[in-house]
Motif scaffolding. Structure first.
Motif, PDB file in Angstrom:
ATOM      1  N   ILE A  33     101.245   8.121 110.859  1.00  0.00           N
ATOM      2  CA  ILE A  33     100.561   6.861 110.341  1.00  0.00           C
ATOM      3  C   ILE A  33     101.905   5.898 109.837  1.00  0.00           C
ATOM      4  CG2 ILE A  33      99.005   5.608 108.784  1.00  0.00           C
ATOM      5  CD1 ILE A  33      97.521   8.356 108.816  1.00  0.00           C
ATOM      6  N   LEU A  91      95.135  -1.111 107.087  1.00  0.00           N
ATOM      7  CA  LEU A  91      94.809   0.080 108.117  1.00  0.00           C
ATOM      8  C   LEU A  91      95.390   1.177 107.815  1.00  0.00           C
ATOM      9  CD1 LEU A  91      92.934   0.721 110.382  1.00  0.00           C
ATOM     10  CD2 LEU A  91      94.779  -0.388 112.006  1.00  0.00           C
ATOM     11  N   ALA A  92      96.938   1.034 107.708  1.00  0.00           N
ATOM     12  CA  ALA A  92      97.516   2.245 107.622  1.00  0.00           C
ATOM     13  C   ALA A  92      96.939   3.120 106.229  1.00  0.00           C
ATOM     14  CB  ALA A  92      99.099   2.057 107.394  1.00  0.00           C
ATOM     15  N   TYR A 120     101.744  12.843 108.633  1.00  0.00           N
ATOM     16  CA  TYR A 120     100.798  12.148 109.805  1.00  0.00           C
ATOM     17  C   TYR A 120     101.546  11.188 110.224  1.00  0.00           C
ATOM     18  CZ  TYR A 120      97.131  14.798 107.265  1.00  0.00           C
ATOM     19  OH  TYR A 120      96.233  15.854 106.777  1.00  0.00           O
ATOM     20  N   PHE A 125      91.676   8.732 105.000  1.00  0.00           N
ATOM     21  CA  PHE A 125      90.857   9.458 105.727  1.00  0.00           C
ATOM     22  C   PHE A 125      91.572  10.905 106.212  1.00  0.00           C
ATOM     23  CE2 PHE A 125      89.042  10.820 109.763  1.00  0.00           C
ATOM     24  CZ  PHE A 125      87.609  10.994 109.552  1.00  0.00           C
ATOM     25  N   ALA A 126      92.786  10.803 106.498  1.00  0.00           N
ATOM     26  CA  ALA A 126      93.453  12.187 106.903  1.00  0.00           C
ATOM     27  C   ALA A 126      93.549  13.024 105.569  1.00  0.00           C
ATOM     28  CB  ALA A 126      94.647  11.834 107.713  1.00  0.00           C
ATOM     29  N   ARG A 155      93.592   4.712 106.958  1.00  0.00           N
ATOM     30  CA  ARG A 155      93.863   5.908 107.906  1.00  0.00           C
ATOM     31  C   ARG A 155      94.476   6.974 107.189  1.00  0.00           C
ATOM     32  NH1 ARG A 155      97.737   4.653 112.509  1.00  0.00           N
ATOM     33  NH2 ARG A 155      96.994   6.740 113.106  1.00  0.00           N
TER      34      ARG A 155
END
Length: 446
Positions: free
Chosen positions: A96, A109-110, A94, A116-117, A113
């Motif tokens: 990210i 935040l990373a 990903y 979630f992915a 993210r």
């Protein structure tokens, strides 16, 4: 709790029994910081995924873009991801970005993210097993969701204990580098609940050290389902007999002491610079390889004080192995945080030992026992630059002692740090888990 050994079944039977022996498993391996040996970061997940694939299992490894890592993929990005085959398994990468030099907010935040992915991936395919490898601890979220919504069993690997690690760093004195990236208490509490859930609901918890295993037990893990699989090194890649390399400008008469790893608050590398200030004119030079938030300040100080310290960017593992083969001493350094004594499982230690380097370390506990029992290094008190400098000088001035400790280092690595053997034990744990996991259904509950 016990160390995973060949032939041991994580459940009630023998390895090789049940569905795991009849057909290859569909395994989702979540490791945000994954890298192949072409990168400069840890390769444990690469070794384990490759071993699982070689054993006949269909492995898909999901990762992000970690600074210094090389996923093995070079195709175009489509909708924020790309995928392809690497060493016999599928990699889903990903877009990210994450790295040690990022702010706490950017890294958090990373982490979210990626979670979630990875959760979407965990819930949209029929997996037999999920392996969630932390750090970061948020990698447990997709595994917990897949277990709750699809009945998919998971293995939770704890490389660094959270929230214990950031709590310990927050307690460091300000002058030692602590209290500058304090994690808010509500976040620590939430991470504690997440760790509890992961340890309690995982079919198996894999810990890198006995100290981390004890934390998992304290968080409610079943003692019969906790395994210690230590850090390992590629003994063929990291070897004292490979062609050596020394950086440009380093004289053949200089004794090189190499630290290769993160340059963050937790590493306490100011202690190495304090020791270097006492080593001017001795013919001993410290080489610090890596990156991190503290590196600019460390490099600026070394330049201003004209310290015998050379900074290098992160090196691919092949290049790092040659540097270690061309050095005389390995360095292990952590901030003076007592809790680190039983938690640390650094790559830099096992790789230097595999390269046949005698070690100088300021880490008590587990690492100190390894060096003492193997006769392969010296341990000094943390936060004591005088003792650190004295230990380095003792080895620099005694090539016979260095050679003897170097032999002990290689023997120590061969006996307990062979990455191939550790990966084979992980395969056994996976197969036993899927052969006897309660409520297991083919297809991960689909």
């Amino acid at each position: 709790m016990r160390e995973a050994e060949g032939g041991y079944d994580a459940g009630a039977g023998r390895i090789g029994a049940g569905p795991a022996a009849e057909a290859g498993l569909r395994i989702l391996y979540l490791h945000q910081h994954f890298s192949t040996p072409a990168g400069s970061t840890a390769t444990r997940a690469f070794q384990h995924a490759a071993a699982l694939a070689a054993a006949g299992h269909a492995v898909t490894l999901a990762c992000g873009r970690y600074k210094g890592a090389v996923s093995g993929l070079d195709g175009p990005w489509r909708l924020g991801r790309r995928q392809g085959r690497v060493a016999g398994f599928e990699v889903v990468e990903y877009d990210i970005r994450c790295g040690n030099a990022q702010t706490l907010g950017a890294r958090s935040l990373a982490f979210l993210r990626f979670a979630f992915a990875a959760a979407r991936l965990a819930l949209t395919r029929p997996w037999d097993l999920v392996i969630a490898s932390s750090t970061p601890p948020t990698v447990a979220l997709p595994a917990l969701l897949a277990r709750r919504l699809r009945g998919t069993p998971f293995i939770y690997e704890v490389r660094d204990p959270w929230p214990e690690l950031p709590e310990a760093l927050s307690d460091m004195p300000r002058e030692a580098g602590g209290q500058q990236r304090r994690v808010p208490q509500p976040v620590l509490a939430a991470l504690g609940r997440l760790s509890n859930a992961a340890c309690q609901q995982a079919s198996v918890v894999v810990a890198l050290t006995e100290g981390i295993a004890r934390i998992a037990l304290d968080r409610g893990a079943d003692p019969e389902r906790v395994r210690v699989l230590p850090q390992g090194a590629d003994l063929a890649l990291f070897h004292p007999a490979i062609p050596p390399w020394r950086p440009e400008g380093v004289g053949p008469e200089e004794v090189l002491a190499v630290y290769a790893g993160a340059h963050g608050v937790a590493n306490g590398l100011g202690q190495l610079l304090d020791a270097a200030a006492r080593l001017r004119g001795t013919g001993l030079r410290l080489v610090l390889v890596g990156e991190g938030a503290e590196k600019p300040a460390l490099a600026a100080r070394a330049a201003a004080e004209r310290l015998p310290v050379l900074f290098l960017d992160p090196l691919p593992k092949v290049h790092l192995a040659r540097l270690l083969a061309g050095a005389e001493v390995g360095l292990l350094c952590l901030a003076p945080v007592p809790a680190f004594a039983e938690w640390s499982a650094p790559n830099k230690l096992v790789e230097a030992l595999a390269a046949g380097l005698p070690m100088v370390s300021n880490v008590p506990g587990r690492a100190a026992r390894v060096l003492r029992d193997g006769g392969c290094g010296l341990t000094v008190p943390p936060g004591d630059p005088d003792s650190l400098a004295a230990a380095l000088l003792a080895l620099a001035s005694d090539p016979v002692r260095r050679a003897a400790m170097g032999r002990g280092a290689r023997i120590t690595a061969e006996r307990g740090m062979d990455a191939r053997r550790i990966a084979a034990r992980l395969v056994q744990v996976v197969e036993a888990t899927c052969g006897h996991a309660p409520g297991r259904s083919r297809g991960g509950g689909a």
